[in-house]
Motif scaffolding. Structure first.
Motif, PDB file in Angstrom:
ATOM      1  N   ALA A  84       0.838  -1.214   0.000  1.00 29.39           N
ATOM      2  CA  ALA A  84       0.000   0.000   0.000  1.00 29.39           C
ATOM      3  C   ALA A  84       0.867   1.256   0.000  1.00 29.39           C
ATOM      4  O   ALA A  84       0.554   2.239  -0.681  1.00 29.39           O
ATOM      5  N   SER A  85       1.952   1.226   0.723  1.00 29.04           N
ATOM      6  CA  SER A  85       2.859   2.374   0.773  1.00 29.04           C
ATOM      7  C   SER A  85       3.480   2.635  -0.587  1.00 29.04           C
ATOM      8  O   SER A  85       3.551   3.789  -1.040  1.00 29.04           O
ATOM      9  N   LEU A  86       3.929   1.579  -1.250  1.00 31.99           N
ATOM     10  CA  LEU A  86       4.541   1.741  -2.564  1.00 31.99           C
ATOM     11  C   LEU A  86       3.522   2.200  -3.599  1.00 31.99           C
ATOM     12  O   LEU A  86       3.834   3.019  -4.473  1.00 31.99           O
ATOM     13  N   ARG A  87       2.297   1.697  -3.514  1.00 32.05           N
ATOM     14  CA  ARG A  87       1.250   2.152  -4.438  1.00 32.05           C
ATOM     15  C   ARG A  87       1.014   3.649  -4.295  1.00 32.05           C
ATOM     16  O   ARG A  87       0.858   4.366  -5.282  1.00 32.05           O
ATOM     17  N   GLN A  88       0.995   4.116  -3.065  1.00 30.73           N
ATOM     18  CA  GLN A  88       0.783   5.546  -2.838  1.00 30.73           C
ATOM     19  C   GLN A  88       1.970   6.359  -3.347  1.00 30.73           C
ATOM     20  O   GLN A  88       1.796   7.442  -3.923  1.00 30.73           O
ATOM     21  N   LEU A  89       3.183   5.850  -3.149  1.00 31.28           N
ATOM     22  CA  LEU A  89       4.360   6.541  -3.659  1.00 31.28           C
ATOM     23  C   LEU A  89       4.315   6.621  -5.187  1.00 31.28           C
ATOM     24  O   LEU A  89       4.542   7.684  -5.774  1.00 31.28           O
ATOM     25  N   VAL A  90       4.018   5.502  -5.841  1.00 29.05           N
ATOM     26  CA  VAL A  90       3.939   5.478  -7.305  1.00 29.05           C
ATOM     27  C   VAL A  90       2.865   6.446  -7.797  1.00 29.05           C
ATOM     28  O   VAL A  90       3.071   7.182  -8.768  1.00 29.05           O
ATOM     29  N   ALA A  91       1.730   6.484  -7.115  1.00 30.44           N
ATOM     30  CA  ALA A  91       0.652   7.403  -7.516  1.00 30.44           C
ATOM     31  C   ALA A  91       1.111   8.858  -7.422  1.00 30.44           C
ATOM     32  O   ALA A  91       0.825   9.671  -8.312  1.00 30.44           O
ATOM     33  N   GLU A  92       1.845   9.195  -6.373  1.00 34.28           N
ATOM     34  CA  GLU A  92       2.367  10.566  -6.222  1.00 34.28           C
ATOM     35  C   GLU A  92       3.382  10.882  -7.322  1.00 34.28           C
ATOM     36  O   GLU A  92       3.357  11.965  -7.905  1.00 34.28           O
ATOM     37  N   LEU A  93       4.279   9.941  -7.603  1.00 37.93           N
ATOM     38  CA  LEU A  93       5.269  10.152  -8.662  1.00 37.93           C
ATOM     39  C   LEU A  93       4.591  10.291 -10.023  1.00 37.93           C
ATOM     40  O   LEU A  93       4.970  11.132 -10.842  1.00 37.93           O
ATOM     41  N   ASP A  94       3.574   9.476 -10.264  1.00 38.46           N
ATOM     42  CA  ASP A  94       2.833   9.554 -11.523  1.00 38.46           C
ATOM     43  C   ASP A  94       2.141  10.905 -11.678  1.00 38.46           C
ATOM     44  O   ASP A  94       2.126  11.482 -12.766  1.00 38.46           O
ATOM     45  N   ALA A  95       1.557  11.405 -10.595  1.00 40.18           N
ATOM     46  CA  ALA A  95       0.869  12.700 -10.657  1.00 40.18           C
ATOM     47  C   ALA A  95       1.843  13.800 -11.039  1.00 40.18           C
ATOM     48  O   ALA A  95       1.527  14.678 -11.851  1.00 40.18           O
ATOM     49  N   ARG A  96       3.035  13.749 -10.501  1.00 37.37           N
ATOM     50  CA  ARG A  96       4.036  14.770 -10.833  1.00 37.37           C
ATOM     51  C   ARG A  96       4.510  14.617 -12.264  1.00 37.37           C
ATOM     52  O   ARG A  96       4.759  15.597 -12.959  1.00 37.37           O
ATOM     53  N   ASN A  97       4.638  13.382 -12.734  1.00 37.35           N
ATOM     54  CA  ASN A  97       5.046  13.167 -14.119  1.00 37.35           C
ATOM     55  C   ASN A  97       3.974  13.653 -15.088  1.00 37.35           C
ATOM     56  O   ASN A  97       4.292  14.221 -16.124  1.00 37.35           O
ATOM     57  N   ARG A  98       2.692  13.431 -14.752  1.00 38.75           N
ATOM     58  CA  ARG A  98       1.610  13.871 -15.642  1.00 38.75           C
ATOM     59  C   ARG A  98       1.626  15.384 -15.831  1.00 38.75           C
ATOM     60  O   ARG A  98       1.180  15.888 -16.855  1.00 38.75           O
ATOM     61  N   ALA A  99       2.165  16.098 -14.860  1.00 38.66           N
ATOM     62  CA  ALA A  99       2.237  17.557 -14.974  1.00 38.66           C
ATOM     63  C   ALA A  99       3.271  17.982 -16.014  1.00 38.66           C
ATOM     64  O   ALA A  99       3.272  19.136 -16.442  1.00 38.66           O
ATOM     65  N   SER A 100       4.131  17.067 -16.426  1.00 38.05           N
ATOM     66  CA  SER A 100       5.187  17.436 -17.379  1.00 38.05           C
ATOM     67  C   SER A 100       5.493  16.295 -18.345  1.00 38.05           C
ATOM     68  O   SER A 100       6.651  16.018 -18.631  1.00 38.05           O
ATOM     69  N   THR A 101       4.476  15.650 -18.880  1.00 41.40           N
ATOM     70  CA  THR A 101       4.691  14.500 -19.760  1.00 41.40           C
ATOM     71  C   THR A 101       5.513  14.871 -20.985  1.00 41.40           C
ATOM     72  O   THR A 101       6.439  14.163 -21.365  1.00 41.40           O
ATOM     73  N   LEU A 102       5.186  15.998 -21.610  1.00 36.90           N
ATOM     74  CA  LEU A 102       5.920  16.422 -22.801  1.00 36.90           C
ATOM     75  C   LEU A 102       7.377  16.721 -22.463  1.00 36.90           C
ATOM     76  O   LEU A 102       8.290  16.288 -23.160  1.00 36.90           O
ATOM     77  N   LEU A 103       7.592  17.433 -21.367  1.00 39.72           N
ATOM     78  CA  LEU A 103       8.953  17.764 -20.949  1.00 39.72           C
ATOM     79  C   LEU A 103       9.737  16.505 -20.607  1.00 39.72           C
ATOM     80  O   LEU A 103      10.893  16.353 -21.005  1.00 39.72           O
ATOM     81  N   SER A 104       9.106  15.597 -19.907  1.00 38.12           N
ATOM     82  CA  SER A 104       9.767  14.346 -19.557  1.00 38.12           C
ATOM     83  C   SER A 104      10.173  13.583 -20.818  1.00 38.12           C
ATOM     84  O   SER A 104      11.301  13.098 -20.941  1.00 38.12           O
ATOM     85  N   HIS A 105       9.279  13.513 -21.786  1.00 36.97           N
ATOM     86  CA  HIS A 105       9.566  12.827 -23.048  1.00 36.97           C
ATOM     87  C   HIS A 105      10.753  13.483 -23.751  1.00 36.97           C
ATOM     88  O   HIS A 105      11.669  12.805 -24.225  1.00 36.97           O
ATOM     89  N   LEU A 106      10.724  14.797 -23.807  1.00 35.89           N
ATOM     90  CA  LEU A 106      11.803  15.538 -24.454  1.00 35.89           C
ATOM     91  C   LEU A 106      13.148  15.227 -23.812  1.00 35.89           C
ATOM     92  O   LEU A 106      14.138  14.970 -24.495  1.00 35.89           O
ATOM     93  N   LEU A 107      13.186  15.223 -22.489  1.00 42.21           N
ATOM     94  CA  LEU A 107      14.458  15.014 -21.802  1.00 42.21           C
ATOM     95  C   LEU A 107      14.957  13.585 -21.973  1.00 42.21           C
ATOM     96  O   LEU A 107      16.156  13.355 -22.137  1.00 42.21           O
TER      97      LEU A 107
END
Length: 197
Positions: A84-107
């Protein structure tokens, strides 16, 4: 702020960065002339060079725009429940990545040709490894062998990093918390014998 006797226009600088992000992600850094960036940003080409002396400075500024990946463990740790802890961590990391999907792809795209980008992505990966390690240890109350925690941390960080590098192309469910991977890691850790003192 004054630079060379001229007043800075933060909206122009922001438009230049947004245009560079879009065009670099679309065509690549090397294939994108600053004239196209200026045209998309609706600014004179000279203004691009006013804010960013070299085209490489644009890429450096985009690296600096990546969202912070540090997540306070207390936000995600469920004592006694590693999965459960890891699922919550992954969800938080995913939310931050969704805020910059294009930038992440570019990098990710430019990491092979620009050492500063590769270094920034490596530092982000190591940060994720460290966060996974802290979450596993906090959720399990430290009853696991450090070598197992290190291996589990790197495996999950690799899975998260790969998924984030492909996010722009993937047609994945936004609520996918990597259940299979997390469950596998949590079960593997649970079946390992506790370390002997």
């Amino acid at each position: 702020m004054l630079r060379n006797g001229k007043k800075d226009d933060p909206s122009a600088r922001e438009r230049i960065l947004a245009a560079a992000e879009e065009l670099f992600a679309e065509s690549g850094f090397d294939a994108t002339p600053t004239s196209r960036i200026a045209a998309l940003a609706k600014v004179p080409k000279g203004l691009v060079h006013y804010y960013f002396q070299k085209k490489q400075d644009l890429l450096t500024a985009l690296v600096d725009r990546l969202p912070d990946t540090h997540i306070e463990p207390s936000r995600v740790v469920v004592p006694g429940d590693v999965a459960a802890s890891l699922r919550q961590l992954v969800a938080e990391l995913d939310a931050r990545n969704r805020a910059s999907t294009l930038l992440s792809h570019l990098l990710w795209r430019e990491a092979d040709t620009h050492p500063s980008v590769k270094e920034a992505l490596q530092a982000r990966f190591e940060s994720v490894v460290d966060q996974v390690r802290v979450v596993i240890q906090a959720a399990s109350a430290g009853a696991l062998a450090l070598a197992d925690v290190d291996t589990a941390s790197e495996l999950l960080a690799l899975a998260v990093s790969y998924r984030h590098s492909m996010a722009r192309h993937a047609d994945t469910d936004a609520d996918n918390t990597m259940d299979r991977e997390v469950t596998f890691i949590a079960n593997a850790l649970a079946t390992r014998p506790a370390p002997t003192p």
